[in-house]
Design an enzyme around this catalytic site. Structure first.
Site, PDB file in Angstrom:
ATOM      1  N   ASN A   1      -3.834  -5.428  -2.319  1.00  0.00           N
ATOM      2  CA  ASN A   1      -4.099  -6.386  -1.247  1.00  0.00           C
ATOM      3  C   ASN A   1      -5.546  -6.857  -1.246  1.00  0.00           C
ATOM      4  O   ASN A   1      -6.049  -7.344  -0.230  1.00  0.00           O
ATOM      5  CB  ASN A   1      -3.740  -5.801   0.126  1.00  0.00           C
ATOM      6  CG  ASN A   1      -3.593  -6.885   1.177  1.00  0.00           C
ATOM      7  OD1 ASN A   1      -3.159  -7.997   0.885  1.00  0.00           O
ATOM      8  ND2 ASN A   1      -3.965  -6.572   2.416  1.00  0.00           N
TER       9      ASN A   1
ATOM     10  N   ARG B   1       0.840   4.515   0.575  1.00  0.00           N
ATOM     11  CA  ARG B   1       0.984   5.571   1.578  1.00  0.00           C
ATOM     12  C   ARG B   1       1.628   5.092   2.878  1.00  0.00           C
ATOM     13  O   ARG B   1       1.930   5.909   3.756  1.00  0.00           O
ATOM     14  CB  ARG B   1      -0.385   6.175   1.879  1.00  0.00           C
ATOM     15  CG  ARG B   1      -1.408   5.205   2.484  1.00  0.00           C
ATOM     16  CD  ARG B   1      -2.778   5.852   2.516  1.00  0.00           C
ATOM     17  NE  ARG B   1      -3.822   4.959   3.026  1.00  0.00           N
ATOM     18  CZ  ARG B   1      -5.125   5.266   3.034  1.00  0.00           C
ATOM     19  NH1 ARG B   1      -5.515   6.435   2.562  1.00  0.00           N
ATOM     20  NH2 ARG B   1      -6.013   4.423   3.498  1.00  0.00           N
ATOM     21  N   GLU B   2       1.858   3.795   2.999  1.00  0.00           N
ATOM     22  CA  GLU B   2       2.380   3.223   4.237  1.00  0.00           C
ATOM     23  C   GLU B   2       3.909   3.250   4.223  1.00  0.00           C
ATOM     24  O   GLU B   2       4.586   2.227   4.163  1.00  0.00           O
ATOM     25  CB  GLU B   2       1.809   1.818   4.418  1.00  0.00           C
ATOM     26  CG  GLU B   2       0.282   1.847   4.534  1.00  0.00           C
ATOM     27  CD  GLU B   2      -0.376   0.477   4.437  1.00  0.00           C
ATOM     28  OE1 GLU B   2       0.340  -0.544   4.467  1.00  0.00           O
ATOM     29  OE2 GLU B   2      -1.619   0.422   4.325  1.00  0.00           O
TER      30      GLU B   2
ATOM     31  N   ARG C   1      -3.156   5.052  -2.047  1.00  0.00           N
ATOM     32  CA  ARG C   1      -3.054   3.694  -1.494  1.00  0.00           C
ATOM     33  C   ARG C   1      -2.817   2.629  -2.561  1.00  0.00           C
ATOM     34  O   ARG C   1      -2.044   1.691  -2.361  1.00  0.00           O
ATOM     35  CB  ARG C   1      -4.359   3.376  -0.728  1.00  0.00           C
ATOM     36  CG  ARG C   1      -4.573   1.920  -0.338  1.00  0.00           C
ATOM     37  CD  ARG C   1      -5.951   1.781   0.302  1.00  0.00           C
ATOM     38  NE  ARG C   1      -6.406   0.407   0.416  1.00  0.00           N
ATOM     39  CZ  ARG C   1      -6.384  -0.309   1.533  1.00  0.00           C
ATOM     40  NH1 ARG C   1      -5.875   0.210   2.634  1.00  0.00           N
ATOM     41  NH2 ARG C   1      -6.860  -1.544   1.562  1.00  0.00           N
TER      42      ARG C   1
ATOM     43  N   GLU D   1       0.751  -5.368  10.740  1.00  0.00           N
ATOM     44  CA  GLU D   1       0.461  -3.927  10.730  1.00  0.00           C
ATOM     45  C   GLU D   1       1.395  -3.244  11.722  1.00  0.00           C
ATOM     46  O   GLU D   1       1.353  -3.509  12.925  1.00  0.00           O
ATOM     47  CB  GLU D   1      -0.998  -3.674  11.119  1.00  0.00           C
ATOM     48  CG  GLU D   1      -2.028  -4.263  10.158  1.00  0.00           C
ATOM     49  CD  GLU D   1      -2.238  -3.422   8.920  1.00  0.00           C
ATOM     50  OE1 GLU D   1      -1.611  -2.337   8.825  1.00  0.00           O
ATOM     51  OE2 GLU D   1      -3.035  -3.827   8.061  1.00  0.00           O
TER      52      GLU D   1
ATOM     53  N   HIS E   1       0.854  -1.185   0.000  1.00  0.00           N
ATOM     54  CA  HIS E   1       0.000   0.000   0.000  1.00  0.00           C
ATOM     55  C   HIS E   1       0.891   1.237   0.000  1.00  0.00           C
ATOM     56  O   HIS E   1       1.749   1.412   0.877  1.00  0.00           O
ATOM     57  CB  HIS E   1      -0.938   0.004   1.202  1.00  0.00           C
ATOM     58  CG  HIS E   1      -2.094  -0.930   1.051  1.00  0.00           C
ATOM     59  ND1 HIS E   1      -2.707  -1.560   2.116  1.00  0.00           N
ATOM     60  CD2 HIS E   1      -2.757  -1.367  -0.057  1.00  0.00           C
ATOM     61  CE1 HIS E   1      -3.683  -2.325   1.678  1.00  0.00           C
ATOM     62  NE2 HIS E   1      -3.734  -2.220   0.363  1.00  0.00           N
TER      63      HIS E   1
ATOM     64  N   TYR F   1     -13.050  -7.699  10.474  1.00  0.00           N
ATOM     65  CA  TYR F   1     -14.114  -8.172   9.610  1.00  0.00           C
ATOM     66  C   TYR F   1     -13.504  -8.778   8.350  1.00  0.00           C
ATOM     67  O   TYR F   1     -12.412  -8.427   7.931  1.00  0.00           O
ATOM     68  CB  TYR F   1     -15.102  -7.050   9.290  1.00  0.00           C
ATOM     69  CG  TYR F   1     -16.111  -6.889  10.399  1.00  0.00           C
ATOM     70  CD1 TYR F   1     -17.283  -7.631  10.394  1.00  0.00           C
ATOM     71  CD2 TYR F   1     -15.860  -6.058  11.476  1.00  0.00           C
ATOM     72  CE1 TYR F   1     -18.196  -7.527  11.431  1.00  0.00           C
ATOM     73  CE2 TYR F   1     -16.759  -5.937  12.523  1.00  0.00           C
ATOM     74  CZ  TYR F   1     -17.929  -6.676  12.494  1.00  0.00           C
ATOM     75  OH  TYR F   1     -18.819  -6.592  13.531  1.00  0.00           O
TER      76      TYR F   1
ATOM     77  N   SER G   1       1.142  -0.740   7.482  1.00  0.00           N
ATOM     78  CA  SER G   1       0.855   0.104   8.633  1.00  0.00           C
ATOM     79  C   SER G   1      -0.589   0.609   8.437  1.00  0.00           C
ATOM     80  O   SER G   1      -1.086   0.634   7.306  1.00  0.00           O
ATOM     81  CB  SER G   1       1.825   1.289   8.707  1.00  0.00           C
ATOM     82  OG  SER G   1       1.563   2.259   7.714  1.00  0.00           O
TER      83      SER G   1
END
Length: 451
Positions: free
Chosen positions: A264, A190-191, A247, A408, A188, A374, A321
């Protein structure tokens, strides 16, 4: 890109992103009942295109949920929360200002010459690096540690960027096809702390090997380690050039003006189920088909070829993250998500959690994906664990790695995806401890199996 060009880009993206996210706030909501948890999970599934959930909804009362809210939707969300008896507090008052501050700090440091370049001798592991610098790091690491490291080209992105990784095999390895570990970061865009953390703990392990650390010597002599610091290189580059909060990938979607797919949600194992959007503009868009993204295809093809050549993977970890969670399969199942290896997976997760806490007293939760979150489908860790299909194509089966996780990283929402650089070092230090714990666990298990 030269230094002047990088500085110009950083200034430009800072101003653009500040305007794009001006007035956006991040709200923290703490569900007090299981009814609150269920409602927030439903809100994420049905209105995730409007409200940007920065953290997944865990199936736990009192576990915070962070949502970035546009100015024009703040009144609506406030009303929806009031109707459910839920309060909130503002974690980030203005995302645009925080983005601008981070990008300005980066450009100022580079302009003042406080970045020593990308040569390995001057590589600063405690700052964020551009795509070009990360790829240079791959080459330089392979040169510096050529006795145990080789670089490889995983493939090219949809925009033609090389995606490179390293393979580590100790000098004491005597197996033509030892069992293997796969680490990937930056899926991702932006992580940013993900690639930074992967590079940081990798360098520490390599130094430990050369210094004769008994555990790391055993880890590298008995296992092959494949490490991809940044998989979604187009998206990552875009966060530096245009939109810090991007993202997805940067692939084109037919008959849609919206760019990119969530890589992902694009992995083939149980692709297309719950928790993945069919709308191209969504941050969790699953793609037009499984493995539509060349970045995902590159990774799967590489690992399937290794499997076909006789190499088994025992570990697969995708570093993300944020929220400080170690997530095991299954994620795609709405109920009964525990795998047949659940007890062993949780035992290792507990050892990793303990090692992390012993480093900087930071606590990571852990559990099976759809049990603590979830359900969502098409994710990396499900594919990593899924049964390998020897005669299938890249949409059949998984990798068959017993210990497959999504990790994470920091933090718990104070900064979210805009984690300050002063937290990079503690992040890779605690992950370094976790990887050592993982190595010890796997080696002990392998030894017990041989006996």
């Amino acid at each position: 890109m030269n230094l002047v060009g990088i500085i110009f880009v950083l200034i430009a993206v800072g101003r653009f992103s500040e305007a794009k996210y001006e007035g956006h706030q991040v709200w923290r909501i703490i569900p007090a009942t299981y009814q609150h948890v269920e409602w927030l999970g439903e809100l994420e599934r049905t209105r995730g295109e409007e409200f940007d959930f920065w953290t997944p909804v865990l199936k736990r009362v009192n576990h915070p949920v962070d949502i970035m809210v546009r100015p024009d939707l703040q009144s609506l969300l406030r009303t929806l929360l009031q109707h459910r008896g839920l309060g909130f507090h503002v974690m980030i008052d203005d995302v645009g200002k925080l983005v601008s501050s981070q990008m300005s700090e980066l450009s100022e440091r580079r302009e003042n010459g406080r970045l020593s370049g990308t040569a390995l001798s001057g590589f600063d592991y405690n700052v964020y690096h551009t795509y070009e610098e990360i790829m240079q790091w791959v080459d330089d690491i392979a040169t510096e540690y050529s006795h145990i490291v080789e670089s490889f080209l995983l493939g090219y992105s949809s925009e033609g960027r090389p995606i490179k990784g390293i393979k580590i095999r100790g000098t004491g390895s005597h197996d033509a096809n030892p069992r293997a570990v796969w680490f990937e970061g930056g899926i991702h865009a932006r992580e940013w702390v993900s690639p930074a953390t992967v590079m940081g703990f990798t360098q520490k392990l390599l130094d430990e090997y050369d210094n004769g650390d008994n555990l790391v010597v055993e880890m590298f002599d008995n296992l092959d380690w494949y490490i991809i610091p940044s998989l979604n290189v187009d998206g990552y580059s875009y966060t530096w050039s245009s939109d810090r909060m991007w993202r997805k990938t940067r692939s084109l979607n037919a008959e849609s003006p919206c760019i990119g797919t969530d890589p992902n949600r694009n992995w083939p194992y149980e692709w297309g189920g719950v928790g993945a959007s069919t709308w191209e503009c969504s941050d969790t868009y699953r793609g037009a088909r499984p493995v539509s993204e060349i970045e995902v295809s590159n990774a799967i093809d590489f690992m399937r070829k290794k499997k076909a050549d006789g190499q088994d993977f025992i570990v697969f970890i995708d570093f993300h993250s944020y929220s400080q969670v170690i997530i095991a399969p299954w994620s795609y199942l709405d109920s009964d998500p525990r795998t047949e290896d659940y007890n062993d997976q949780m035992a290792l997760a507990l050892e990793m959690q303990s090692a992390i806490k012993d480093t900087h007293d930071v606590v990571y939760n852990y559990g099976a994906g759809a049990e603590i979150l979830y359900a969502c489908s098409g994710v990396t860790s499900d594919w990593g664990y899924g049964t390998y299909s020897q005669h299938g194509g890249n949409t059949d089966g998984g990798l068959g790695a017993k210990y497959s996780y999504t990790v994470e990283l920091r933090d718990e929402g104070q900064h979210g995806f805009l984690l300050p650089e002063d937290q990079i070092q503690p992040s890779y230090e605690e992950m370094h401890a976790a990887v050592r714990a993982l190595g010890a666990h796997v080696l002990n298990e392998m030894s017990a199996t041989v006996q």
